[in-house]
Design a protein around this motif. Structure first.
Motif, PDB file in Angstrom:
ATOM      1  N   VAL A 154       0.873  -1.183   0.000  1.00  0.00           N
ATOM      2  CA  VAL A 154       0.000   0.000   0.000  1.00  0.00           C
ATOM      3  C   VAL A 154       0.904   1.226   0.000  1.00  0.00           C
ATOM      4  N   GLN A 155       0.520   2.237  -0.771  1.00  0.00           N
ATOM      5  CA  GLN A 155       1.339   3.441  -0.882  1.00  0.00           C
ATOM      6  C   GLN A 155       0.453   4.678  -0.977  1.00  0.00           C
ATOM      7  N   LYS A 156       0.718   5.668  -0.117  1.00  0.00           N
ATOM      8  CA  LYS A 156       0.030   6.957  -0.242  1.00  0.00           C
ATOM      9  C   LYS A 156       0.638   7.697  -1.417  1.00  0.00           C
ATOM     10  N   HIS A 157      -0.211   8.423  -2.132  1.00  0.00           N
ATOM     11  CA  HIS A 157       0.236   9.180  -3.293  1.00  0.00           C
ATOM     12  C   HIS A 157      -0.561  10.475  -3.350  1.00  0.00           C
ATOM     13  N   ASP A 158      -0.051  11.474  -4.038  1.00  0.00           N
ATOM     14  CA  ASP A 158      -0.741  12.767  -4.149  1.00  0.00           C
ATOM     15  C   ASP A 158      -2.162  12.627  -4.682  1.00  0.00           C
ATOM     16  N   TYR A 159      -2.367  11.688  -5.574  1.00  0.00           N
ATOM     17  CA  TYR A 159      -3.664  11.568  -6.236  1.00  0.00           C
ATOM     18  C   TYR A 159      -4.437  10.326  -5.827  1.00  0.00           C
ATOM     19  N   GLY A 160      -4.088   9.752  -4.696  1.00  0.00           N
ATOM     20  CA  GLY A 160      -4.838   8.602  -4.221  1.00  0.00           C
ATOM     21  C   GLY A 160      -4.013   7.654  -3.374  1.00  0.00           C
ATOM     22  N   ILE A 161      -4.597   6.491  -3.150  1.00  0.00           N
ATOM     23  CA  ILE A 161      -3.937   5.413  -2.413  1.00  0.00           C
ATOM     24  C   ILE A 161      -3.708   4.280  -3.413  1.00  0.00           C
ATOM     25  N   ARG A 162      -2.472   3.926  -3.613  1.00  0.00           N
ATOM     26  CA  ARG A 162      -2.121   2.854  -4.545  1.00  0.00           C
ATOM     27  C   ARG A 162      -1.859   1.576  -3.768  1.00  0.00           C
ATOM     28  N   PHE A 163      -2.240   0.450  -4.383  1.00  0.00           N
ATOM     29  CA  PHE A 163      -2.032  -0.838  -3.724  1.00  0.00           C
ATOM     30  C   PHE A 163      -2.124  -1.963  -4.733  1.00  0.00           C
ATOM     31  N   ALA A 164      -1.714  -3.138  -4.289  1.00  0.00           N
ATOM     32  CA  ALA A 164      -1.796  -4.338  -5.138  1.00  0.00           C
ATOM     33  C   ALA A 164      -2.036  -5.545  -4.256  1.00  0.00           C
ATOM     34  N   PHE A 165      -2.562  -6.589  -4.880  1.00  0.00           N
ATOM     35  CA  PHE A 165      -2.765  -7.854  -4.189  1.00  0.00           C
ATOM     36  C   PHE A 165      -1.551  -8.754  -4.392  1.00  0.00           C
ATOM     37  N   VAL A 166      -1.389  -9.707  -3.508  1.00  0.00           N
ATOM     38  CA  VAL A 166      -0.294 -10.670  -3.585  1.00  0.00           C
ATOM     39  C   VAL A 166      -0.431 -11.482  -4.870  1.00  0.00           C
ATOM     40  N   ASN A 167       0.677 -11.634  -5.597  1.00  0.00           N
ATOM     41  CA  ASN A 167       0.741 -12.436  -6.826  1.00  0.00           C
ATOM     42  C   ASN A 167      -0.379 -12.110  -7.806  1.00  0.00           C
ATOM     43  N   ASP A 168      -0.577 -10.827  -8.073  1.00  0.00           N
ATOM     44  CA  ASP A 168      -1.659 -10.396  -8.954  1.00  0.00           C
ATOM     45  C   ASP A 168      -1.099  -9.471 -10.025  1.00  0.00           C
ATOM     46  N   LYS A 169      -1.702  -9.488 -11.205  1.00  0.00           N
ATOM     47  CA  LYS A 169      -1.215  -8.665 -12.311  1.00  0.00           C
ATOM     48  C   LYS A 169      -1.701  -7.211 -12.228  1.00  0.00           C
ATOM     49  N   TYR A 170      -2.733  -6.947 -11.444  1.00  0.00           N
ATOM     50  CA  TYR A 170      -3.299  -5.593 -11.361  1.00  0.00           C
ATOM     51  C   TYR A 170      -2.654  -4.759 -10.259  1.00  0.00           C
ATOM     52  N   ASN A 171      -2.529  -3.473 -10.540  1.00  0.00           N
ATOM     53  CA  ASN A 171      -2.181  -2.463  -9.542  1.00  0.00           C
ATOM     54  C   ASN A 171      -3.369  -1.522  -9.480  1.00  0.00           C
ATOM     55  N   PHE A 172      -3.728  -1.102  -8.282  1.00  0.00           N
ATOM     56  CA  PHE A 172      -4.933  -0.299  -8.102  1.00  0.00           C
ATOM     57  C   PHE A 172      -4.623   1.078  -7.542  1.00  0.00           C
ATOM     58  N   ASN A 173      -5.533   2.005  -7.796  1.00  0.00           N
ATOM     59  CA  ASN A 173      -5.452   3.352  -7.251  1.00  0.00           C
ATOM     60  C   ASN A 173      -6.845   3.753  -6.785  1.00  0.00           C
ATOM     61  N   TYR A 174      -6.945   4.117  -5.500  1.00  0.00           N
ATOM     62  CA  TYR A 174      -8.190   4.694  -5.008  1.00  0.00           C
ATOM     63  C   TYR A 174      -8.019   6.201  -5.144  1.00  0.00           C
ATOM     64  N   PRO A 175      -8.735   6.839  -6.093  1.00  0.00           N
ATOM     65  CA  PRO A 175      -8.501   8.253  -6.405  1.00  0.00           C
ATOM     66  C   PRO A 175      -8.842   9.204  -5.252  1.00  0.00           C
ATOM     67  N   SER A 176      -8.002  10.209  -5.078  1.00  0.00           N
ATOM     68  CA  SER A 176      -8.238  11.204  -4.034  1.00  0.00           C
ATOM     69  C   SER A 176      -9.531  11.967  -4.279  1.00  0.00           C
ATOM     70  N   LYS A 177      -9.955  12.033  -5.519  1.00  0.00           N
ATOM     71  CA  LYS A 177     -11.195  12.727  -5.869  1.00  0.00           C
ATOM     72  C   LYS A 177     -12.418  12.064  -5.226  1.00  0.00           C
ATOM     73  N   SER A 178     -12.283  10.809  -4.830  1.00  0.00           N
ATOM     74  CA  SER A 178     -13.379  10.084  -4.185  1.00  0.00           C
ATOM     75  C   SER A 178     -13.379  10.246  -2.666  1.00  0.00           C
ATOM     76  N   ASN A 179     -12.405  10.995  -2.131  1.00  0.00           N
ATOM     77  CA  ASN A 179     -12.276  11.255  -0.688  1.00  0.00           C
ATOM     78  C   ASN A 179     -12.103   9.973   0.131  1.00  0.00           C
ATOM     79  N   GLY A 180     -11.906  10.127   1.429  1.00  0.00           N
ATOM     80  CA  GLY A 180     -11.766   8.986   2.331  1.00  0.00           C
ATOM     81  C   GLY A 180     -10.403   8.337   2.315  1.00  0.00           C
ATOM     82  N   GLN A 181      -9.345   9.069   1.915  1.00  0.00           N
ATOM     83  CA  GLN A 181      -8.014   8.462   1.825  1.00  0.00           C
ATOM     84  C   GLN A 181      -7.525   7.904   3.158  1.00  0.00           C
TER      85      GLN A 181
END
Length: 157
Positions: free
Chosen positions: A41-68
């Motif tokens: 999990v990583q905080k970022h200027d434009y959201g919260i980035r994260f990934a699952f174990v052994n998974d091809k996807y990387n995700f971003n929860y956008p800051s525009k959606s609030n609740g960081q």
């Protein structure tokens, strides 16, 4: 020149606002469900980035959606608990400084607890867009005003 740039931005922003479907927020039926255990999990200027174990996807929860804060805390403390996300599978973004592609997340569930619901994210996303009409007016009226003032100053000089 500045007046022309202002008018261009005003018209461009207005066009985007008028042509966006659902205010730029994806419809729930267009999103995909994915689940796994959190790897990082990583905080970022434009959201919260994260990934699952052994998974091809990387995700971003956008800051525009609030609740960081709650999203970050929930993900960082989810060790050993299944996390389920609702995300945009088609439109990933790839920042220029990394080879990773990130997919925006619009709902997060940790175990049985919904951390951020689709409805909460949509409400906060759209409330962020409420400033756009004011910005459009500022550009559309500011551009001609700058031109008029500049023309008037040169005429008096």
């Amino acid at each position: 020149m500045l007046a022309a740039v202002c008018l261009f931005f005003g018209v461009s922003i207005m066009y985007v606002q008028l042509t966006q479907v659902n205010g730029g927020f994806p419809y729930k039926e267009d999103l995909a469900v994915h689940e796994g255990y959190i790897d990082w999990v990583q905080k970022h200027d434009y959201g919260i980035r994260f990934a699952f174990v052994n998974d091809k996807y990387n995700f971003n929860y956008p800051s525009k959606s609030n609740g960081q804060g709650i999203v970050y805390d929930s993900l960082i403390n989810s060790k050993g608990v299944q996390v389920k996300v609702l995300f945009e599978p088609r439109d990933g973004t790839k920042p220029i400084y990394t080879v990773k592609e990130f997919h925006d997340v619009f709902e997060i569930k940790v175990g049985e607890n919904i951390v951020r619901s689709y409805a909460e994210s949509e409400k906060d996303w759209k409330s962020d867009n409420l400033l756009m009409p004011f910005i459009v007016v500022l550009f559309l009226f500011g551009g001609p005003y700058i031109w008029w003032k500049t023309k008037k100053e040169f005429k008096n000089a």
